[in-house]
Design a protein around this motif. Structure first.
Motif, short mmCIF file in Angstrom:
data_model
loop_
_atom_site.label_atom_id
_atom_site.label_comp_id
_atom_site.label_asym_id
_atom_site.label_seq_id
_atom_site.Cartn_x
_atom_site.Cartn_y
_atom_site.Cartn_z
N ALA A 11 26.76 -60.00 9.85
CA ALA A 11 25.81 -61.12 9.92
C ALA A 11 26.53 -62.45 9.69
O ALA A 11 26.10 -63.29 8.90
CB ALA A 11 24.70 -60.92 8.88
N GLY A 12 27.65 -62.62 10.41
CA GLY A 12 28.45 -63.85 10.25
C GLY A 12 27.97 -64.97 11.17
O GLY A 12 26.80 -65.03 11.55
N ASN A 13 28.90 -65.84 11.53
CA ASN A 13 28.57 -67.04 12.32
C ASN A 13 27.93 -66.72 13.65
O ASN A 13 26.90 -67.29 14.02
CB ASN A 13 29.85 -67.84 12.59
N VAL A 72 31.20 -57.84 14.13
CA VAL A 72 32.23 -57.94 13.08
C VAL A 72 33.56 -58.29 13.75
O VAL A 72 33.69 -58.22 14.96
CB VAL A 72 32.37 -56.61 12.29
N LYS A 73 34.53 -58.66 12.95
CA LYS A 73 35.85 -59.00 13.49
C LYS A 73 36.48 -57.74 14.12
O LYS A 73 36.24 -56.63 13.65
CB LYS A 73 36.77 -59.49 12.35
N PRO A 74 37.28 -57.93 15.18
CA PRO A 74 37.86 -56.76 15.87
C PRO A 74 38.60 -55.81 14.93
O PRO A 74 38.52 -54.59 15.10
CB PRO A 74 38.83 -57.40 16.86
N SER A 93 29.23 -55.42 22.45
CA SER A 93 30.36 -55.83 21.60
C SER A 93 30.76 -57.27 21.94
O SER A 93 30.96 -57.58 23.12
CB SER A 93 31.55 -54.91 21.84
N ILE A 94 30.87 -58.10 20.92
CA ILE A 94 31.32 -59.48 21.18
C ILE A 94 32.75 -59.69 20.66
O ILE A 94 33.22 -60.82 20.55
CB ILE A 94 30.36 -60.53 20.56
N ALA A 95 33.41 -58.59 20.32
CA ALA A 95 34.76 -58.70 19.75
C ALA A 95 35.77 -59.08 20.82
O ALA A 95 35.80 -58.49 21.90
CB ALA A 95 35.16 -57.38 19.12
N VAL A 116 31.00 -58.60 25.75
CA VAL A 116 30.69 -60.02 25.94
C VAL A 116 31.78 -60.87 25.27
O VAL A 116 32.23 -60.56 24.18
CB VAL A 116 29.32 -60.37 25.30
N MET A 117 32.19 -61.93 25.96
CA MET A 117 33.05 -62.92 25.32
C MET A 117 32.25 -64.20 25.17
O MET A 117 32.07 -64.96 26.14
CB MET A 117 34.30 -63.15 26.18
N PRO A 118 31.72 -64.46 23.98
CA PRO A 118 30.98 -65.71 23.76
C PRO A 118 31.96 -66.81 23.32
O PRO A 118 33.17 -66.58 23.29
CB PRO A 118 30.04 -65.35 22.61
N ASN A 119 31.46 -67.99 23.02
CA ASN A 119 32.35 -68.99 22.41
C ASN A 119 31.61 -69.75 21.30
O ASN A 119 30.39 -69.62 21.15
CB ASN A 119 33.00 -69.93 23.45
N SER A 120 32.37 -70.51 20.53
CA SER A 120 31.80 -71.07 19.30
C SER A 120 30.66 -72.09 19.53
O SER A 120 29.79 -72.19 18.66
CB SER A 120 32.89 -71.68 18.41
#
Ligand code: NAP
Length: 267
Positions: A11-13, A72-74, A93-95, A116-120
């Motif tokens: 449940a991070g950023n 979560v982080k990879p 997965s967004i890792a 998925v590759m999202p961005n900040s």
């Protein structure tokens, strides 16, 4: 696709940005969302801010889930995936740098995987995401993933073989513009301008340039030509950038990010 239970592992950023977008955009009500995290304070915050269910136990959380987002982080994946293996759900997965086939292998045959590759800028509902259906994913799964990331910006479908390019372009992209803005601010300050004023002008200029590309439908080189009069100030600046080889340096930078992404995913 009917989603009664959508679970975020981590449940991070990025999870928070998506939870906010999904609720505000009416894609999924808070009552259908569960988040997990190892940090109890974070769970309390998510529960109180968004009204979602928030628990520590990943295995318990994913029971009867329709969609599970791995946020979560990879480096935490090898620890998390065995604990939720056997899932019969859409798994998103967004890792960065983890292939969907590797995730599917660890989760078992019933999981349908989308990478998925999202961005900040998703954090300010202005993200750009590349979405790739992986093993078992259906058209309905893809449609839901697109809708989910459109709640925090734009989302496009790309073949997974291009995810390293997405990473080099929009994934790492915000940092390239931050770097350029740092230099512009330093020079404005050196020329005597108040930093806050310069910051407002530079940020708005970047937003405006982006919107012109989107709204005019014109190519960036055409837009550049239109604002560059012969012998003028813009021409003077661009001559320096060209002499320094900024264009080819940017291309080299993107290749470096792409190759590093390939290296990390072992592809
Ligand atoms: N942020 C971005 O701009 C961005 C862009 C593209 C892709 N991504 C990807 O999105 C994913 C999430 O990134 P993020 O920036 O949101 O990371 P983040 O803020 O660090 O969020 C991850 C959360 O997961 C928690 N966590 C750690 N181990 C866990 C476990 N075993 N079970 C449940 N939760 C656990 C972390 O707690 P602790 O902090 O206490 O460890 C943290 O709260 C990453 O894979 C990243 O590669 C992020």
């Amino acid at each position: 696709m009917k989603v009664e239970k959508l679970v975020f592992i981590g449940a991070g950023n990025m999870a928070e940005a998506l939870v906010k977008g999904l609720i505000q955009g009416g894609v999924c009500p808070a009552g259908h969302i569960t988040v997990t995290d190892i940090n109890e304070d974070r769970l309390v915050y998510m529960r109180e801010t968004y009204g979602v269910e928030a628990v520590q136990d990943n295995a318990l959380a994913v029971q009867a889930a329709d969609v599970v987002v791995l946020a979560v982080k990879p480096q935490v994946f090898p620890e998390v995936l065995p604990g939720i293996a056997g899932l019969d759900a859409l798994v998103i997965s967004i890792a960065a740098g983890l292939l969907s086939v590797g995730i599917a292998e660890l989760l078992g045959p019933a999981a349908r995987v989308i990478r998925v590759m999202p961005n900040s800028p998703a954090l300010v509902q202005c993200g750009a995401a590349g979405i790739s259906p992986g093993p078992g994913a259906t058209e309905a799964d893809l449609a839901f993933a697109l809708e989910m990331f459109e709640a925090v910006g734009i989302a496009v479908q790309v073949d997974e073989s291009l995810q390293d390019v997405v990473t080099s372009l929009s994934g790492s992209g915000p940092a390239y513009f931050f770097y350029m803005m740092e230099a512009m601010l330093a020079e404005a300050e050196a020329s005597g301008m108040d930093r806050e004023l310069a910051r407002a002008l530079v940020a708005q200029t970047l937003i405006g340039a982006g919107r012109m590309v989107v709204e005019s439908g014109l190519e960036p080189d055409e837009l550049r030509r239109r604002v560059t009069s012969r012998g003028g100030t813009t021409a003077a600046a661009l001559a320096v950038l060209e002499e320094a080889g900024l264009g080819s340096t940017m291309q080299r930078a993107l290749r470096a990010a792409r190759d590093r992404s390939r290296e990390l995913s072992g592809s």
